[in-house]
Design a protein around this motif. Structure first.
Motif, PDB file in Angstrom:
ATOM      1  N   ILE A 314       6.991 -38.435  16.070  1.00 52.78           N
ATOM      2  CA  ILE A 314       5.908 -39.216  16.669  1.00 52.78           C
ATOM      3  C   ILE A 314       5.097 -38.299  17.572  1.00 52.78           C
ATOM      4  CG2 ILE A 314       5.304 -41.277  17.985  1.00 52.78           C
ATOM      5  CD1 ILE A 314       6.816 -41.866  15.414  1.00 52.78           C
ATOM      6  N   SER A 315       3.795 -38.214  17.312  1.00 55.86           N
ATOM      7  CA  SER A 315       2.925 -37.351  18.116  1.00 55.86           C
ATOM      8  C   SER A 315       1.576 -38.032  18.309  1.00 55.86           C
ATOM      9  CB  SER A 315       2.735 -35.990  17.437  1.00 55.86           C
ATOM     10  OG  SER A 315       2.119 -36.137  16.171  1.00 55.86           O
ATOM     11  N   ASN A 321      -7.927 -43.325  13.903  1.00 61.80           N
ATOM     12  CA  ASN A 321      -6.863 -44.153  13.327  1.00 61.80           C
ATOM     13  C   ASN A 321      -5.571 -43.350  13.233  1.00 61.80           C
ATOM     14  OD1 ASN A 321      -8.613 -46.368  12.917  1.00 61.80           O
ATOM     15  ND2 ASN A 321      -9.349 -45.478  10.987  1.00 61.80           N
ATOM     16  N   ALA A 322      -4.478 -43.943  13.685  1.00 56.45           N
ATOM     17  CA  ALA A 322      -3.184 -43.266  13.632  1.00 56.45           C
ATOM     18  C   ALA A 322      -2.724 -43.133  12.182  1.00 56.45           C
ATOM     19  CB  ALA A 322      -2.153 -44.042  14.447  1.00 56.45           C
ATOM     20  N   GLN A 352      -0.361 -43.258  18.020  1.00 49.06           N
ATOM     21  CA  GLN A 352       0.575 -42.190  17.690  1.00 49.06           C
ATOM     22  C   GLN A 352       0.658 -42.003  16.164  1.00 49.06           C
ATOM     23  OE1 GLN A 352       2.461 -40.470  20.124  1.00 49.06           O
ATOM     24  NE2 GLN A 352       1.262 -41.573  21.657  1.00 49.06           N
ATOM     25  N   ASP A 353       0.575 -40.737  15.738  1.00 51.94           N
ATOM     26  CA  ASP A 353       0.847 -40.430  14.337  1.00 51.94           C
ATOM     27  C   ASP A 353       2.355 -40.481  14.101  1.00 51.94           C
ATOM     28  OD1 ASP A 353      -1.811 -40.043  13.718  1.00 51.94           O
ATOM     29  OD2 ASP A 353      -1.755 -37.885  14.093  1.00 51.94           O
ATOM     30  N   ALA A 354       2.760 -40.997  12.948  1.00 51.41           N
ATOM     31  CA  ALA A 354       4.190 -41.139  12.645  1.00 51.41           C
ATOM     32  C   ALA A 354       4.487 -40.502  11.289  1.00 51.41           C
ATOM     33  CB  ALA A 354       4.593 -42.610  12.632  1.00 51.41           C
ATOM     34  N   TYR A 355       5.521 -39.669  11.272  1.00 47.84           N
ATOM     35  CA  TYR A 355       5.984 -39.017  10.052  1.00 47.84           C
ATOM     36  C   TYR A 355       7.484 -39.301   9.923  1.00 47.84           C
ATOM     37  CZ  TYR A 355       1.663 -36.476  10.982  1.00 47.84           C
ATOM     38  OH  TYR A 355       0.346 -36.142  11.253  1.00 47.84           O
ATOM     39  N   SER A 379      13.467 -42.635  19.522  1.00 48.49           N
ATOM     40  CA  SER A 379      13.996 -41.370  20.024  1.00 48.49           C
ATOM     41  C   SER A 379      12.921 -40.294  20.073  1.00 48.49           C
ATOM     42  CB  SER A 379      15.161 -40.912  19.137  1.00 48.49           C
ATOM     43  OG  SER A 379      15.567 -39.604  19.462  1.00 48.49           O
ATOM     44  N   SER A 380      12.110 -40.211  19.011  1.00 44.09           N
ATOM     45  CA  SER A 380      11.041 -39.207  18.999  1.00 44.09           C
ATOM     46  C   SER A 380       9.944 -39.563  19.994  1.00 44.09           C
ATOM     47  CB  SER A 380      10.469 -39.096  17.589  1.00 44.09           C
ATOM     48  OG  SER A 380       9.430 -38.143  17.541  1.00 44.09           O
TER      49      SER A 380
END
Length: 457
Positions: A314-315, A321-322, A352-355, A379-380
């Motif tokens: 998560i960053s 747009n996330a 937040q961008d999520a991968y 957690s991230s």
């Protein structure tokens, strides 16, 4: 002279059109309609007969004799598990996978093992010569197995060879290369594939011959040809894996003789495929100690529990747009879990961008992975480490509740066997089981907020 007409057939779903269309109105695929010439010739109907020439006759249900289902075990226990306990005589099995993934290697290896145990095997190849197959069989240590090789694509010739040899097992590699001369359609077309598969099904059911069919796949990963192809066969297996890694996953998506969604894990070597007895260790062996955004889920694949690491990164987003990206996980499920975390657990994730990724190349799609995904995301986002001896099981609802899952006892035992000290499960799953190992603590949670509080405090 027989009249002929032209029609256009979709190579994806089998839809027939009188004129060319750029897009198939049935399945929506573009540029899949191919011109085929159909000759209106009268063909006499052929009843189902055995290789001895006996015709099948109607009989009362009370007169049908039932024999105990016998299964032939191969030397690959992973394949036996995926098939439901072994090979069923008279079954029609379809195996699909990407080019070069190892379908022919698997079937040639299994053919050699079946021939070495006394079975008569006919290996029909439409893509390789007999010398090529023999060289590969020598590399796989099955060169002296005594199987029969037949490099042929003409279906009448193949039927004659089956009648003459009366084998116990037939391998067709591949169904897209087989040809029925009476049909004017091109080799590999929908009509050809359907006719070839129907004839193979007749041979298998009439003579109790087990037939393995290799099928090519499309760029979307589905077996090429009409969807009816998967309905005609008894078992559909997909051979999955990354071309750049040695591990392969054999997944059952249809099985009339066993459970579906069963998987078998193999590792590709120079001498062929070797089965992986404990895949959970493989999926967790490269887990980085002290890393954030990592949670372990105990997932059920058919009847087998496996432990898989789910990773989340998560960053802050750099755009309006996330971005949401996932590998091995359903993209819509990821978006749903993030929405629940934002609404029910007060995590500001909209910017937040999520991968997210399921490690090891495995694909997870069951609801029980929701809790592990939520914990990995939290957690991230918080940059807080999860205890490396914690594992998670549970489905998350839209109101934030953690719902019960099935086979909880098997999941707990598998986590304990791999050395995990705690497992978080739905609170409603705490009752109704016994014989749980003493060296693992089972923690029940009712909501995702409660689970995050117990994990990070």
């Amino acid at each position: 002279m027989a009249k002929s007409k032209t029609q256009y057939v979709c190579q994806n779903c089998g839809y027939i059109s009188a004129s060319y269309l750029g897009r198939c109105p049935n399945c929506g695929a573009w540029n899949t309609l191919v011109e085929e010439t159909i000759t209106a010739a009268k063909v006499a109907a052929t009843p189902r007969t055995t290789t001895a020439g006996a015709k099948v006759q109607p009989q009362k249900l009370t007169d049908v004799t039932i024999t105990k289902e016998t299964r032939v075990k191969t030397k690959l226990n992973e394949l036996n598990r995926v098939l439901g306990g072994g090979v069923v005589p008279g079954s029609l099995i379809l195996i699909g996978g990407d080019p070069g993934i190892g379908k022919s290697t698997l079937l040639l290896q299994v053919s050699g093992q079946l021939a070495q145990t006394g079975g008569k095997v006919l290996y029909v190849s439409g893509e390789e010569s007999a010398s090529q197959i023999k060289m590969r069989a020598g590399r796989l240590h099955v060169g002296d197995s005594g199987m029969y090789l037949y490099p042929e694509t003409d279906m009448p010739s193949i039927q004659q060879a089956i009648d003459d040899l009366t084998p116990d097992y037939v391998i067709i590699d591949s169904v897209q290369t087989m040809n029925v001369p009476d049909m004017n359609s091109a080799v590999g077309s929908v009509a050809q594939i359907r006719e070839v598969t129907a004839e193979l099904m007749r041979i298998a059911k009439s003579n109790q011959i087990t037939i393995f069919i290799v099928g090519h796949v499309t760029k979307d990963g589905a077996i090429a040809g009409p969807k009816i192809l998967e309905h005609m066969v008894d078992t559909v297996l997909y051979f999955e894996g990354d071309m750049h890694h040695t591990y392969r996953i054999l997944r059952s998506v249809k099985n009339r003789f066993g459970s579906t969604n069963e998987i078998g894990i193999f590792e590709m070597h120079q001498a062929g495929l070797e089965e992986v007895a404990n895949p959970s260790e493989i999926f967790l062996e490269e887990r980085l100690a002290g890393a954030t955004g990592s949670a372990v889920v105990v997932s059920m694949e058919g009847t087998r529990p496996i432990l898989v690491e789910i990773q989340a990164l998560i960053s802050p987003t750099m755009y309006g747009n996330a971005k949401r990206t996932s590998s091995g996980l359903d993209h819509n499920r990821v978006s749903l879990i993030m929405a629940v975390l934002e609404k029910r657990a007060s995590l500001m994730l909209q910017n937040q961008d999520a991968y997210l990724k399921a490690t090891g190349g495995v694909k997870l799609d069951e609801p029980a992975i929701d809790l592990a995904m939520a914990v990995a995301i939290a957690s991230s986002y918080r940059d807080q480490e999860i205890s490396p001896t914690d594992s998670f099981v549970g489905e998350i609802g839209l109101t934030g509740e953690v719902r019960r899952v099935n086979r909880i006892e098997d999941r707990i035992k598998e986590a304990a066997k791999l050395g995990f000290k705690r497992i978080f499960v739905p609170k409603n799953n705490l009752h109704g089981y016994d014989d749980i190992p003493k060296d693992i603590q089972v923690i029940g949670v009712t909501s995702v907020a409660e689970a995050l509080h117990k994990v990070f405090n």
